[in-house]
Design an enzyme around this catalytic site. Structure first.
Site, PDB file in Angstrom:
ATOM      1  N   HIS A  47      31.903  64.546  -3.668  1.00 12.58           N
ATOM      2  CA  HIS A  47      32.228  63.617  -4.754  1.00 12.58           C
ATOM      3  C   HIS A  47      32.462  64.390  -6.054  1.00 12.58           C
ATOM      4  CE1 HIS A  47      31.028  60.341  -2.172  1.00 12.58           C
ATOM      5  NE2 HIS A  47      31.173  59.445  -3.140  1.00 12.58           N
ATOM      6  N   HIS A  74      22.689  11.271  10.276  1.00 13.98           N
ATOM      7  CA  HIS A  74      23.501  12.418  10.687  1.00 13.98           C
ATOM      8  C   HIS A  74      23.038  12.992  12.012  1.00 13.98           C
ATOM      9  CE1 HIS A  74      26.596  13.688   7.844  1.00 13.98           C
ATOM     10  NE2 HIS A  74      25.861  13.151   6.890  1.00 13.98           N
ATOM     11  N   GLU A 107      20.117  20.346   0.222  1.00  9.88           N
ATOM     12  CA  GLU A 107      21.586  20.333   0.258  1.00  9.88           C
ATOM     13  C   GLU A 107      22.138  19.275  -0.695  1.00  9.88           C
ATOM     14  OE1 GLU A 107      25.159  19.592   3.532  1.00  9.88           O
ATOM     15  OE2 GLU A 107      23.136  18.840   3.905  1.00  9.88           O
ATOM     16  N   HIS A 108      21.647  18.056  -0.554  1.00 12.75           N
ATOM     17  CA  HIS A 108      22.001  16.964  -1.468  1.00 12.75           C
ATOM     18  C   HIS A 108      20.742  16.563  -2.230  1.00 12.75           C
ATOM     19  CE1 HIS A 108      24.511  16.442   2.227  1.00 12.75           C
ATOM     20  NE2 HIS A 108      25.485  16.347   1.340  1.00 12.75           N
ATOM     21  N   GLN A 134      21.368   9.499   5.072  1.00 13.94           N
ATOM     22  CA  GLN A 134      21.505  10.882   5.528  1.00 13.94           C
ATOM     23  C   GLN A 134      20.798  11.122   6.852  1.00 13.94           C
ATOM     24  OE1 GLN A 134      23.426  13.609   4.059  1.00 13.94           O
ATOM     25  NE2 GLN A 134      24.247  11.624   3.469  1.00 13.94           N
TER      26      GLN A 134
END
EC number: 1.1.-.-
Length: 428
Positions: free
Chosen positions: A413, A253, A320-321, A250
């Protein structure tokens, strides 16, 4: 048939947005520095209130005793129906349904896909073929009629040929040779003879992420994405080589991709810390440069005493992971609550999910796993509620709505209930 405006508004809901944005940014910056005292000071300034901020149980009990019974009955009436509808939504999650909340009062929901989705497929540093699969396929399965895919072009070539092939295979209706901010702007504003996107999804660099953040509201987005992350929970049972390889996998990246190891084994930690730089040194130049910077500046190894401590710190980070390589896999599966996607056991790894195993790789980062999951068909589907009722049910619903509206000070209302009660022969 031509559309004719008999009255057209001179303003839109975004007319004063720029001024509002500046005010809110200043207030948020103030509170970030001054903390609770800032909230107290601003409450005194804007609301002219200088009492206790946290409502005490004594105050709640006092209100229970002093509030008139009719008001409490009307609140209870509203609560019971809203709760019943929420319970029906939970029971029928992801499905159309209709339920009778009380005699003659029916409510339900319909799931309707958005009309147009924009899918951003990165292609700068690496050709992210799998991102086309993840975004375009999911949109089409959700029932989106019009899917526009954008990917950065290379000089003299356009978007990467395999990305184009993949986007077409997965069902993209239009593919544009556009990347970065121009791609996000084009999809948002309906350029190049396309309808404006209702939602834009897909990963990208910091400029893509910021463009999506700025345009959010004008267009829906999947999530506020940051640099990709990996967390690994590992005990003495884990293979240090596998752990190290997965961290490096990872880190390649980008220079700012966080890599976190939570472990109860100091021996494992030391082996991993020794092995990671060796593995990085063996990579080709571009991934080596990325991984080296990521591990140096964003890598962490956290030694814990117990499984519970590992789970707690992991949930705080909400990676994330998240990989789990431990003796007691099922315990962690049940215990963990904050992550984008979970990889249980050494047999699976983030790269499998990133590329082809089936789960989506467009996932929350920067702690967003605390409140959201990743891209799934539901991101492309609107859950829309509806209600209908008989004239007879107006006697209870209309009267309660009118009274609650007047408690709130909203007379117009209240009168929408009054007029129906009168028309159908009931007293308000």
């Amino acid at each position: 048939m031509a559309i004719t405006y008999l009255k057209k508004s001179p303003k839109t809901s975004s007319t004063d947005d720029t001024k509002t944005t500046g005010i809110v940014q200043d207030l948020l910056k103030n509170i970030e520095t001054t903390k609770e005292q800032g909230c107290i000071d601003l409450t005194k300034k804007f609301d002219k209130y200088d009492g206790e901020i946290i409502v005490s149980k004594e105050r709640i009990e006092e209100i229970k005793k002093t509030l008139d019974q009719k008001t409490k009955d009307d609140v209870q009436f509203s609560y019971e129906r809203v709760r019943k509808f929420a319970e029906a939504q939970l029971k029928n999650y992801g499905q159309d349904f209709e339920v009778e909340l009380s005699d003659g009062l029916f409510a339900g929901q319909k799931l309707i896909p958005v009309n147009t989705a924009g899918c951003y497929v990165p292609g700068g540093r690496y050709a992210h073929i799998a991102s086309a699969v993840m975004s375009v396929t999911t949109a089409k399965v959700a029932g989106v009629k019009n899917v526009i895919a954008c990917s950065p072009p290379k000089e003299g070539v356009g978007a990467h040929p395999t990305i184009i092939y993949t986007a077409d295979l997965c069902g993209a209706d239009v593919i544009l040779n556009l990347g970065g901010v121009p791609a996000i702007a084009a999809m948002t504003n309906g350029l190049f003879n396309n309808p404006p996107a209702d939602i834009i999804v897909g990963p990208g660099n910091q400029f893509v992420a910021e463009a999506k953040r700025i345009l959010f509201g004008k267009v829906g987005i999947d999530l506020f994405a940051g640099p990709t992350e990996i967390g690994i929970i590992a005990d003495a049972k884990a293979d240090p080589e596998i752990v190290a390889v997965d961290l490096v996998g990872q880190a390649e990246h980008g220079y700012n991709s966080p890599c976190w190891l939570y472990t109860t084994s100091k021996e494992l930690a030391e082996k991993v810390m020794k092995r990671v730089p060796e593995l990085i040194a063996e990579l080709p130049e571009v991934p080596r440069t990325n991984a080296d910077a990521a591990w140096r500046d964003y890598g962490e190894v956290i030694l814990c005493d117990t499984d519970e401590e590992m789970a707690t710190i992991s949930d705080e980070y909400a990676p994330e992971h998240l990989e789990v390589q431990t003796e007691n896999l099922e315990w962690f599966h049940k215990r963990l609550t904050n992550y984008g996607s979970l990889f249980i056991g050494e047999e699976t790894t983030v790269a499998y999910g990133d590329k082809c195993s089936g789960t989506n790789h467009i996932l929350p980062t920067k702690g967003a796993g605390r409140y959201t999951g990743g891209l799934f068909v539901g991101k492309f589907v609107k859950t829309l509620s509806f209600q209908r009722m008989t004239k007879e049910s107006t006697e209870l619903v209309g009267a309660a709505a009118a009274r609650i509206s007047r408690y709130e000070g909203m007379e117009a209302h209240a009168r929408t209930g009054d007029v129906r009660l009168k028309k159908y022969g009931y007293s308000s």
